[in-house]
Scaffold this motif. Structure first.
Motif, mmCIF file in Angstrom:
data_model
loop_
_atom_site.group_PDB
_atom_site.id
_atom_site.type_symbol
_atom_site.label_atom_id
_atom_site.label_comp_id
_atom_site.label_asym_id
_atom_site.label_seq_id
_atom_site.Cartn_x
_atom_site.Cartn_y
_atom_site.Cartn_z
ATOM 1 N N UNK A 141 -1.299 -3.955 9.007
ATOM 2 C CA UNK A 141 -0.273 -4.105 7.975
ATOM 3 C C UNK A 141 -0.358 -2.887 7.070
ATOM 4 N N UNK A 142 0.775 -2.266 6.766
ATOM 5 C CA UNK A 142 0.824 -1.082 5.910
ATOM 6 C C UNK A 142 1.781 -1.370 4.763
ATOM 7 N N UNK A 143 1.315 -1.200 3.526
ATOM 8 C CA UNK A 143 2.111 -1.471 2.333
ATOM 9 C C UNK A 143 2.075 -0.260 1.414
ATOM 10 N N UNK A 144 3.240 0.134 0.898
ATOM 11 C CA UNK A 144 3.348 1.280 -0.009
ATOM 12 C C UNK A 144 4.064 0.839 -1.272
ATOM 13 N N UNK A 145 3.487 1.160 -2.432
ATOM 14 C CA UNK A 145 4.192 1.022 -3.703
ATOM 15 C C UNK A 145 4.439 2.423 -4.251
ATOM 16 N N UNK A 146 5.556 2.602 -4.962
ATOM 17 C CA UNK A 146 5.917 3.945 -5.429
ATOM 18 C C UNK A 146 6.797 3.859 -6.666
#
Length: 400
Positions: A123-128
């Motif tokens: 699982x890959x999660x990005x916040x920006x």
């Protein structure tokens, strides 16, 4: 983030205070109501800390945009990290790992684990700080990271549900599955005739929602369901529930499994049928199930043709070793089952023919021990007594 404990060792809340601008469209009052409070004790792991830190800037509003994806066949050499990132946390265990990385205006969390049969998932999660940046960073992280989908051939993709400490989880695995003509001779004639019709069923022909396979252990109930998954794979996917007793005792778990769609990892449309496989559910469907399991039986029936099942293309396949006379009448009543098949032993003649068809087995068909289960015949073909346990080759196919 810093951990604090009182003198007697009791964990106290940890406050993570991050300087953050108020995002556009969010009032200062709302922003101030979103501190991060984390409690740690000796039951927590470094993975929990990584999870908390990954949410810090999203919760505070410093990075209010999030993009995420799941990968089912991760390449061994894939880092899942975009160029120029800084890894700030990393945790590894035997079959899973988690890391946290950051860059200018974004934070990335990667969770990896090894599934059934050694398949690699992530699982890959990005916040920006903005949605476009989150999308670009995620695309860079997962670019060319996944193995191509397997050719259909002799394998089907099966889902596996189980309840974890963080809620229901579904993973997938490629399983081998032979065609029906290849395995038809593994079943006694009346059973094979019943499966002939079942293998040809199309979605518009579905009447009952329950498939019930019952009979002695070792007669090939699980094996024929793998072949059924191959025969139906253009219109139905199969999901095996590893903890059916939990499924029908936990309404939240049941609801998530019942409402789950298939477009998360296979690209299928929302109208695709699903077949939930529940193995060895004797306690759930025997005559005294209502008294022994409480609401479990009612929830099963509600899933097949009650309110919960309305509008959902869900079939339920149950295998059991119970005799049909001992099953609950509500389960076997006319109209409820799409198919109800007693999978029994091959006759003595069929057993001899099964052994004789393999010229390399070196066994005289006349040596067949009368009526036999499929498991007993495979043991004889390997030259061992069926009463003596021995490791079975993978090609034997889990004939349970």
């Amino acid at each position: 983030m810093s951990a604090q404990h009182s003198a007697n060792g009791t964990p106290v809340p940890i406050a993570a205070s991050l300087p953050a601008p108020v995002p556009i469209g969010v009032s200062a009052d709302v922003h101030r109501t979103l501190p991060i409070q984390v409690q740690l004790d000796d039951s927590d792991s470094p993975f929990d800390v990584v999870d908390a830190l990954a949410l810090a800037r999203f919760t505070s509003g410093e990075q209010p945009w999030c993009r995420s994806t799941s990968l089912q066949r991760v390449k061994g050499e894939a880092t899942l990290l975009p160029p120029g990132c800084r890894v700030v946390r990393s945790s590894r265990e035997k079959n899973r790992s988690a890391l946290l990385a950051e860059g200018d205006g974004w934070t990335l969390k990667v969770t990896r684990w090894v599934g059934h049969g050694g398949s690699k998932h992530a699982d890959v999660t990005v916040t920006a700080v903005d949605d476009g940046l989150a999308e670009r960073v995620l695309a860079q992280a997962v670019d060319d990271a996944e193995e191509p989908p397997p050719a259909e051939g002799d394998v089907v993709l099966m889902g596996f549900w189980h309840l974890t400490g963080h809620g229901p989880s579904r993973t997938t695995r490629q399983i081998s599955a032979e065609t029906w003509p290849e395995v038809r001779g593994n079943y006694t004639a009346p059973v094979a005739d019943s499966f002939d019709a079942l293998m040809k069923v199309r979605p518009e022909e579905v009447s009952g929602r329950l498939l019930l396979l019952h009979g002695p252990p070792g007669t090939g109930k699980t094996s024929v369901l793998r072949t059924l998954a191959r025969s139906w794979r253009d219109w139905c996917r199969m999901d095996c529930v590893l903890d059916p007793e939990q499924l029908f005792s936990d309404p939240a778990y049941l609801l998530q499994v019942a409402l789950a769609t298939s477009d998360d990892d296979e690209g299928d449309d929302a109208r695709r049928w699903r077949l939930l496989l529940l193995e060895d559910c004797d306690e759930l469907i025997r005559g005294g199930a209502k008294r022994a399991t409480g609401q479990a039986l009612s929830r099963l029936l509600n899933l097949t043709d009650g309110l919960l099942g309305q509008g959902r293309n869900v079939l339920v396949a149950i295998t059991t070793n119970e005799d049909v006379e001992r099953l609950h009448p509500a389960v076997v009543r006319p109209g409820r089952c799409l198919a109800r098949v007693e999978v029994g032993r091959l006759t003595g003649e069929e057993s001899a023919r099964w052994l004789a068809r393999d010229a390399g087995a070196g066994i005289d068909g006349a040596a067949a021990p009368g009526p036999s289960t499929l498991a007993e015949l495979y043991a004889l073909r390997r030259g061992r007594s069926p009463l003596l346990p021995s490791p079975a080759p993978a090609a034997d196919g889990l004939y349970l």
